[in-house]
Enzyme design. Structure first.
Site, PDB file in Angstrom:
ATOM      1  N   HIS A 142     -80.478-104.717 -22.380  1.00 26.18           N
ATOM      2  CA  HIS A 142     -81.462-103.873 -21.678  1.00 26.18           C
ATOM      3  C   HIS A 142     -80.893-102.445 -21.634  1.00 26.18           C
ATOM      4  O   HIS A 142     -79.672-102.275 -21.613  1.00 26.18           O
ATOM      5  CB  HIS A 142     -81.606-104.438 -20.258  1.00 26.18           C
ATOM      6  CG  HIS A 142     -82.667-103.807 -19.415  1.00 26.18           C
ATOM      7  ND1 HIS A 142     -82.479-102.617 -18.754  1.00 26.18           N
ATOM      8  CD2 HIS A 142     -83.931-104.204 -19.112  1.00 26.18           C
ATOM      9  CE1 HIS A 142     -83.577-102.317 -18.069  1.00 26.18           C
ATOM     10  NE2 HIS A 142     -84.469-103.262 -18.271  1.00 26.18           N
ATOM     11  N   ASP A 219     -74.392-108.809 -17.203  1.00 24.15           N
ATOM     12  CA  ASP A 219     -75.657-108.372 -16.605  1.00 24.15           C
ATOM     13  C   ASP A 219     -76.479-109.629 -16.346  1.00 24.15           C
ATOM     14  O   ASP A 219     -77.030-110.218 -17.279  1.00 24.15           O
ATOM     15  CB  ASP A 219     -76.356-107.411 -17.581  1.00 24.15           C
ATOM     16  CG  ASP A 219     -77.803-107.131 -17.197  1.00 24.15           C
ATOM     17  OD1 ASP A 219     -78.285-107.709 -16.214  1.00 24.15           O
ATOM     18  OD2 ASP A 219     -78.450-106.337 -17.909  1.00 24.15           O
ATOM     19  N   GLN A 222     -81.545-111.340 -15.395  1.00 19.30           N
ATOM     20  CA  GLN A 222     -82.535-112.376 -15.735  1.00 19.30           C
ATOM     21  C   GLN A 222     -81.987-113.787 -15.562  1.00 19.30           C
ATOM     22  O   GLN A 222     -82.744-114.750 -15.668  1.00 19.30           O
ATOM     23  CB  GLN A 222     -83.004-112.186 -17.191  1.00 19.30           C
ATOM     24  CG  GLN A 222     -83.729-110.886 -17.449  1.00 19.30           C
ATOM     25  CD  GLN A 222     -85.031-110.754 -16.641  1.00 19.30           C
ATOM     26  OE1 GLN A 222     -85.556-111.732 -16.120  1.00 19.30           O
ATOM     27  NE2 GLN A 222     -85.514-109.538 -16.526  1.00 19.30           N
ATOM     28  N   LYS A 245     -85.808-109.442  -8.665  1.00 16.93           N
ATOM     29  CA  LYS A 245     -86.164-110.386  -9.739  1.00 16.93           C
ATOM     30  C   LYS A 245     -85.880-111.828  -9.304  1.00 16.93           C
ATOM     31  O   LYS A 245     -86.252-112.756  -9.998  1.00 16.93           O
ATOM     32  CB  LYS A 245     -85.375-110.062 -11.005  1.00 16.93           C
ATOM     33  CG  LYS A 245     -85.779-108.720 -11.640  1.00 16.93           C
ATOM     34  CD  LYS A 245     -85.051-108.511 -12.936  1.00 16.93           C
ATOM     35  CE  LYS A 245     -85.030-107.067 -13.388  1.00 16.93           C
ATOM     36  NZ  LYS A 245     -86.299-106.608 -13.960  1.00 16.93           N
ATOM     37  N   CYS A 383     -87.761-102.057 -22.105  1.00 19.75           N
ATOM     38  CA  CYS A 383     -86.484-101.350 -21.896  1.00 19.75           C
ATOM     39  C   CYS A 383     -85.405-101.924 -22.805  1.00 19.75           C
ATOM     40  O   CYS A 383     -84.239-102.062 -22.393  1.00 19.75           O
ATOM     41  CB  CYS A 383     -86.029-101.423 -20.445  1.00 19.75           C
ATOM     42  SG  CYS A 383     -87.102-100.536 -19.349  1.00 19.75           S
TER      43      CYS A 383
HETATM   44  C1  LIG Z   1     -81.513-107.902 -18.509  1.00 21.45           C
HETATM   45  C2  LIG Z   1     -81.811-106.805 -17.526  1.00 21.45           C
HETATM   46  N1  LIG Z   1     -80.819-105.994 -17.130  1.00 21.45           N
HETATM   47  C3  LIG Z   1     -81.016-105.018 -16.247  1.00 21.45           C
HETATM   48  C4  LIG Z   1     -82.263-104.776 -15.722  1.00 21.45           C
HETATM   49  C5  LIG Z   1     -82.433-103.680 -14.735  1.00 21.45           C
HETATM   50  O1  LIG Z   1     -82.812-104.189 -13.495  1.00 21.45           O
HETATM   51  P1  LIG Z   1     -83.166-103.193 -12.322  1.00 21.45           P
HETATM   52  O2  LIG Z   1     -84.296-102.336 -12.829  1.00 21.45           O
HETATM   53  O3  LIG Z   1     -83.577-104.085 -11.198  1.00 21.45           O
HETATM   54  O4  LIG Z   1     -81.954-102.407 -12.049  1.00 21.45           O
HETATM   55  C6  LIG Z   1     -83.333-105.564 -16.120  1.00 21.45           C
HETATM   56  C7  LIG Z   1     -84.693-105.288 -15.633  1.00 21.45           C
HETATM   57  O5  LIG Z   1     -85.676-105.620 -16.254  1.00 21.45           O
HETATM   58  C8  LIG Z   1     -83.099-106.615 -17.044  1.00 21.45           C
HETATM   59  O6  LIG Z   1     -84.082-107.423 -17.438  1.00 21.45           O
END
Ligand SMILES: Cc1ncc(COP(=O)(O)O)c(C=O)c1O
Length: 425
Positions: A142, A219, A222, A245, A383
């Site tokens: 992401h 990270d 998800q 999430k 993203c």
């Molecule tokens: C794999 C992953 N990493 C990071 C993020 C970023 O999350 P946040 O916008 O809650 O910081 C997302 C959000 O869609 C994501 O799917």
């Protein structure tokens, strides 16, 4: 064109007894928003990877906090301040146990996954990455797990290395290992890809990196809503996730870090609460985790996150994983059987996310027509523009599942996709 996802044989069958205990209708009743009519139709919410809906216990916990417990924490001697502090610190302990962390001081409350990754890049990264050094990520990250490292590499004249993925969207482990070099200072990898659904073997990745004394950030944005996560079993050094999430509120996220690393890192932001003493000549920082929590934190967010975790624990993360696995297998089979539909991301190990493209139809048109049916999916690059480039598409349509979704909703999605085709034929 249709593509079959290779889900492990018999997984759903072996998990049947757990699913039988999983009462999705009872769970749905906990989510007030699922009663909303969208354009006069039942809401079919399949945009859980963007954000999940909130169960009543989470909403109630936040309301109760503001009605009965609210005060600023850590600094007050009065009764309410002590109570709010207790609530906030109890939430930290609940997160610790949820992630299987060894100590509650390894849990830092932040705004989001994004903020957690930026914190590590700006503190650990700035301290340990120098000119000519390397940061290793994967081709399925992401933007939140790309850009903070690019900023660091730009500042330090370091190199961002990217481990490739195959046509199914799986990390090529041999290539990943080959890229772990003498200049690699940190590895940052997604646990579950939001664009492809790929579940990465993070424990193996950590083992490979640790064999070369390289720390690993995972990270988990998800993964945390979908799987049982244990940071000690993974043996990662940092783990990040967002409350919103995982059925919790927006505005609260978590960074787990091994205590020894957190203690050695410089602070991220300066302000109240992150200090133990300040003079104009010298500031002594507070101990972890407070050193990384400058200013008034999101107290109600922590309370809401605790309620979300307790809710998930009551249902059981293994039951949730099994339910979503069954939904994903069903959706993959039915959607990829449709003519002209291509599933993007066909890894053997996947969780909760089905990305697809339709020949000759832009994903935004798919999303707009489905919306007329009350079906919420996400369309775009998610993203993860480098992932789109890797698969030769500008965008995909993405259905992502949550614990309250049903096979009937997937049937509605399939009917919706058929309607999209009719409109364009
Ligand atoms: C794999 C992953 N990493 C990071 C993020 C970023 O999350 P946040 O916008 O809650 O910081 C997302 C959000 O869609 C994501 O799917």
């Amino acid at each position: 064109m249709s593509t079959a996802v290779r889900l492990p044989a018999n997984t759903v069958e072996t998990l049947q007894p757990e699913i039988a205990r999983f009462d999705v209708e009872r769970i749905r009743a906990d989510f007030p928003i699922l009663e909303e009519k969208i354009r006069g139709r039942e809401l079919v919410y399949l945009d859980n990877a963007a954000t999940s809906q909130k169960p009543k216990p989470v909403i109630d916990a936040i309301v109760r906090y503001y009605e009965r417990d609210n005060a600023n924490i850590h600094r007050g001697v009065h009764y309410l301040s002590e109570r709010a502090t207790e609530e906030y610190e109890m939430a930290r302990k609940v997160v610790q146990s949820f992630l299987g962390a060894a100590h509650s001081n390894e849990i830092i409350f932040l705004r989001s996954t994004t903020e957690a990754i930026n914190l590590v890049a700006q503190t650990y990264g700035r301290k340990h990455v120098g000119p000519g050094d390397e940061v290793l990520i994967t081709a399925m990250e992401h933007h939140s797990n790309i850009v903070p490292w690019q900023l660091l590499c730009e500042e330090k004249q370091a190199k961002l290395r990217v481990a490739p993925i195959n046509d199914d969207g799986e990390l090529i482990l041999d290539e990943f290992e080959r890229l772990l070099g003498p200049r690699t200072r940190i590895v940052a990898v997604g646990h579950v890809s939001n664009a492809l659904g790929t579940l990465n073997p993070v424990a193996i990745i950590a083992k490979m990196a640790h064999a070369r004394n390289i720390p690993v950030l995972v990270d988990g944005a998800q993964a945390v809503p979908r799987l049982s996560v244990n940071v000690q079993a993974i043996d990662c050094d940092f783990y990040a996730f967002s409350g919103h999430k995982a059925y919790g509120p927006t505005g609260i996220g978590v960074l787990y870090g091994k205590a020894s690393l957190l203690e050695s890192m410089p602070p991220y932001q300066g302000g109240g609460d992150m200090i133990s003493s300040v003079t104009f000549e010298k500031t002594i920082y507070n101990k972890v985790p407070h050193k990384f929590e400058a200013g008034t934190p999101d107290m109600s967010g922590a309370v809401g996150l605790r309620a979300a975790i307790e809710y998930l624990n009551q249902i059981g993360m293994d039951n949730i994983a099994a339910h979503e696995h069954e939904l994903l297998a069903y959706a993959t089979e039915t959607v990829s059987d449709l003519p002209g539909v291509r599933v993007v991301g066909t890894a053997r190990e996947k969780a909760g996310v089905l990305s697809f493209a339709m020949e000759g139809i832009h994903p935004h048109d798919i999303g707009t027509i489905l919306d007329q049916e009350g079906i919420a999916i996400r369309t775009g690059h998610h993203c993860a523009q480098p992932v789109m480039e890797r698969f030769g598409v500008d965008a995909t349509a993405r259905a992502s599942f949550g614990l309250y979704n049903t096979k009937a909703e997937i049937d509605a999605l399939v009917r919706g996709i058929q309607k999209v085709r009719e409109v364009f034929d």
